[in-house]
Design an enzyme around this catalytic site. Sequence first.
Site, mmCIF file in Angstrom:
data_model
loop_
_atom_site.group_PDB
_atom_site.id
_atom_site.type_symbol
_atom_site.label_atom_id
_atom_site.label_comp_id
_atom_site.label_asym_id
_atom_site.label_seq_id
_atom_site.Cartn_x
_atom_site.Cartn_y
_atom_site.Cartn_z
ATOM 1 N N TRP A 5 1.337 -15.333 -6.697
ATOM 2 C CA TRP A 5 1.794 -14.587 -7.622
ATOM 3 C C TRP A 5 1.710 -12.727 -6.792
ATOM 4 O O TRP A 5 1.077 -12.416 -6.135
ATOM 5 C CB TRP A 5 0.320 -13.792 -8.695
ATOM 6 C CG TRP A 5 1.468 -13.045 -9.625
ATOM 7 C CD1 TRP A 5 2.431 -12.848 -10.006
ATOM 8 C CD2 TRP A 5 0.163 -12.658 -10.614
ATOM 9 N NE1 TRP A 5 2.444 -12.214 -11.236
ATOM 10 C CE2 TRP A 5 1.344 -11.827 -11.676
ATOM 11 C CE3 TRP A 5 -1.209 -12.542 -11.442
ATOM 12 C CZ2 TRP A 5 0.795 -11.413 -12.928
ATOM 13 C CZ3 TRP A 5 -1.780 -11.512 -12.165
ATOM 14 C CH2 TRP A 5 -0.479 -11.040 -12.913
ATOM 15 N N TYR A 21 7.059 -15.259 -11.787
ATOM 16 C CA TYR A 21 6.527 -14.460 -10.687
ATOM 17 C C TYR A 21 7.582 -14.470 -9.863
ATOM 18 O O TYR A 21 8.733 -14.653 -9.371
ATOM 19 C CB TYR A 21 5.463 -15.315 -9.279
ATOM 20 C CG TYR A 21 4.585 -16.099 -10.673
ATOM 21 C CD1 TYR A 21 3.769 -15.317 -11.626
ATOM 22 C CD2 TYR A 21 3.841 -16.961 -9.548
ATOM 23 C CE1 TYR A 21 3.098 -16.045 -11.892
ATOM 24 C CE2 TYR A 21 2.355 -17.654 -10.475
ATOM 25 C CZ TYR A 21 2.223 -16.681 -11.568
ATOM 26 O OH TYR A 21 0.681 -16.941 -12.134
HETATM 27 P P1 NAP Z 1 -6.729 -13.803 -6.490
HETATM 28 O O1 NAP Z 1 -6.701 -14.811 -5.993
HETATM 29 O O2 NAP Z 1 -8.082 -13.758 -7.224
HETATM 30 O O3 NAP Z 1 -7.154 -12.563 -5.365
HETATM 31 C C1 NAP Z 1 -5.904 -12.001 -4.180
HETATM 32 C C2 NAP Z 1 -5.767 -10.985 -3.742
HETATM 33 O O4 NAP Z 1 -7.307 -11.176 -3.257
HETATM 34 C C3 NAP Z 1 -4.546 -10.533 -3.181
HETATM 35 O O5 NAP Z 1 -4.772 -8.792 -2.965
HETATM 36 C C4 NAP Z 1 -5.473 -11.156 -1.816
HETATM 37 O O6 NAP Z 1 -4.483 -10.036 -0.900
HETATM 38 C C5 NAP Z 1 -7.112 -11.475 -2.062
HETATM 39 N N1 NAP Z 1 -7.298 -12.325 -1.111
HETATM 40 C C6 NAP Z 1 -7.056 -13.407 -0.741
HETATM 41 N N2 NAP Z 1 -7.513 -13.966 0.037
HETATM 42 C C7 NAP Z 1 -8.945 -13.043 0.717
HETATM 43 C C8 NAP Z 1 -9.685 -13.487 1.636
HETATM 44 N N3 NAP Z 1 -10.191 -14.592 1.917
HETATM 45 N N4 NAP Z 1 -10.287 -11.876 1.362
HETATM 46 C C9 NAP Z 1 -9.994 -10.319 1.154
HETATM 47 N N5 NAP Z 1 -8.896 -10.883 -0.087
HETATM 48 C C10 NAP Z 1 -8.638 -11.908 0.137
HETATM 49 O O7 NAP Z 1 -5.984 -13.243 -7.743
HETATM 50 P P2 NAP Z 1 -4.607 -13.583 -8.306
HETATM 51 O O8 NAP Z 1 -3.762 -13.478 -7.322
HETATM 52 O O9 NAP Z 1 -4.088 -12.980 -9.371
HETATM 53 O O10 NAP Z 1 -4.768 -15.365 -9.243
HETATM 54 C C11 NAP Z 1 -4.376 -16.418 -7.699
HETATM 55 C C12 NAP Z 1 -3.085 -17.205 -8.925
HETATM 56 O O11 NAP Z 1 -3.455 -17.645 -9.649
HETATM 57 C C13 NAP Z 1 -1.707 -16.725 -8.322
HETATM 58 O O12 NAP Z 1 -1.818 -16.061 -7.171
HETATM 59 C C14 NAP Z 1 -1.674 -17.255 -9.376
HETATM 60 O O13 NAP Z 1 -0.796 -18.079 -8.557
HETATM 61 C C15 NAP Z 1 -2.376 -17.734 -9.685
HETATM 62 N N6 NAP Z 1 -2.581 -16.470 -11.749
HETATM 63 C C16 NAP Z 1 -2.329 -17.801 -12.762
HETATM 64 C C17 NAP Z 1 -2.126 -16.862 -13.585
HETATM 65 C C18 NAP Z 1 -1.694 -17.158 -15.298
HETATM 66 O O14 NAP Z 1 -1.689 -16.951 -15.895
HETATM 67 N N7 NAP Z 1 -1.956 -18.776 -15.077
HETATM 68 C C19 NAP Z 1 -2.414 -15.575 -14.147
HETATM 69 C C20 NAP Z 1 -3.201 -15.260 -12.818
HETATM 70 C C21 NAP Z 1 -2.625 -15.919 -11.637
HETATM 71 P P3 NAP Z 1 -4.634 -10.148 0.966
HETATM 72 O O15 NAP Z 1 -2.691 -10.981 0.562
HETATM 73 O O16 NAP Z 1 -4.588 -8.665 1.175
HETATM 74 O O17 NAP Z 1 -5.278 -11.943 1.713
#
Ligand code: NAP
Length: 282
Positions: free
Chosen positions: A19, A52
């Site tokens: 995302w 996305y």
């Molecule tokens: P997340 O994975 O909980 O968090 C992403 C954030 O965490 C980004 O800002 C990233 O920044 C940071 N991050 C990643 N690894 C890190 C680390 N090791 N240390 C510190 N910060 C870190 O949030 P999300 O993207 O919302 O959720 C994950 C995935 O789930 C999405 O990308 C999507 O594919 C899926 N999703 C699905 C739905 C649905 O309705 N089905 C809804 C939301 C999300 P950096 O880029 O700076 O690392």
Amino acid sequence: MEFVTVNGKRPGPIGQGTWYLGEDPASFGQERKALQEGIEQGMTLIDTAEMYGDGAAEELVGSVIQHYDRESLYLVSKVYPFNAGRKNIFNSCRNSLRRMRTDYLDLYLLHWRGGVPFAETVECMQELQRQGLIRAWGVSNLDTEDMQELLAVPGGGACAADQVLYHLGSRGVEYDLLPFLQQREIPMMAYCPLAQAGRLRRGLFANDTVQDISFAHGATPAQVLLAFLLTKPGVLPIPRTGRALHTVENADAAALRLTAEELAALDASFPPPTRKLPLDIQ
Ligand code: NAP
């Protein structure tokens, strides 16, 4: 329980979210490297969606996967609820495949419940399987009652995953949805597993217990959050990052083993639910 497709393929214990990736040309190269690094590290499941960036994330995935054996990857995309019926789903799926530069998806998810009846979506998913465009299908953002309804429609029992919000600071799914899925051996894909780097739950990364456990293992808070989810059978977290350094960190979390005492301390700081809570969504 394993996250298995019909051809028996198993992605690693942690997948990669997309995302917000692929939307900014200035960071496209860096994000591509991050996803590539993830694949190299065994995070072969990549989660994306037609939503996305209006397909930009799928295009980024397409540019990454060209360098790999397609069969070694586990590609997941999602269809908008309003496209999840006979009229649009076949076009939606083909457009996702075109953007991802592949000829099949390992898993195709209904992004959330909308107006199209489950029975119609399931029939369409079966047709996509017959056409060889998808290997398996599943859902996202469905709570227990919706899951019960889905499983009751003809063919609904083939649902291969439910993708929901789940992180240490939001544990409502543990009350009934997770046990429900575990009993039926339906994997739960945990989205926002890092609470969007703590943005969804302020203080999560800085919490004393999380900090102490991180320190004890020479790990980071993000790794502790992922390791916590990996203690739950059938849960597959899909963290997203646009930075290769974070990708490596996230992949390494799979080797982090939390002790019973540490899990008890996390329970004390972030208590598991004692009653039904509405499904958290993002
Ligand atoms: P997340 O994975 O909980 O968090 C992403 C954030 O965490 C980004 O800002 C990233 O920044 C940071 N991050 C990643 N690894 C890190 C680390 N090791 N240390 C510190 N910060 C870190 O949030 P999300 O993207 O919302 O959720 C994950 C995935 O789930 C999405 O990308 C999507 O594919 C899926 N999703 C699905 C739905 C649905 O309705 N089905 C809804 C939301 C999300 P950096 O880029 O700076 O690392």
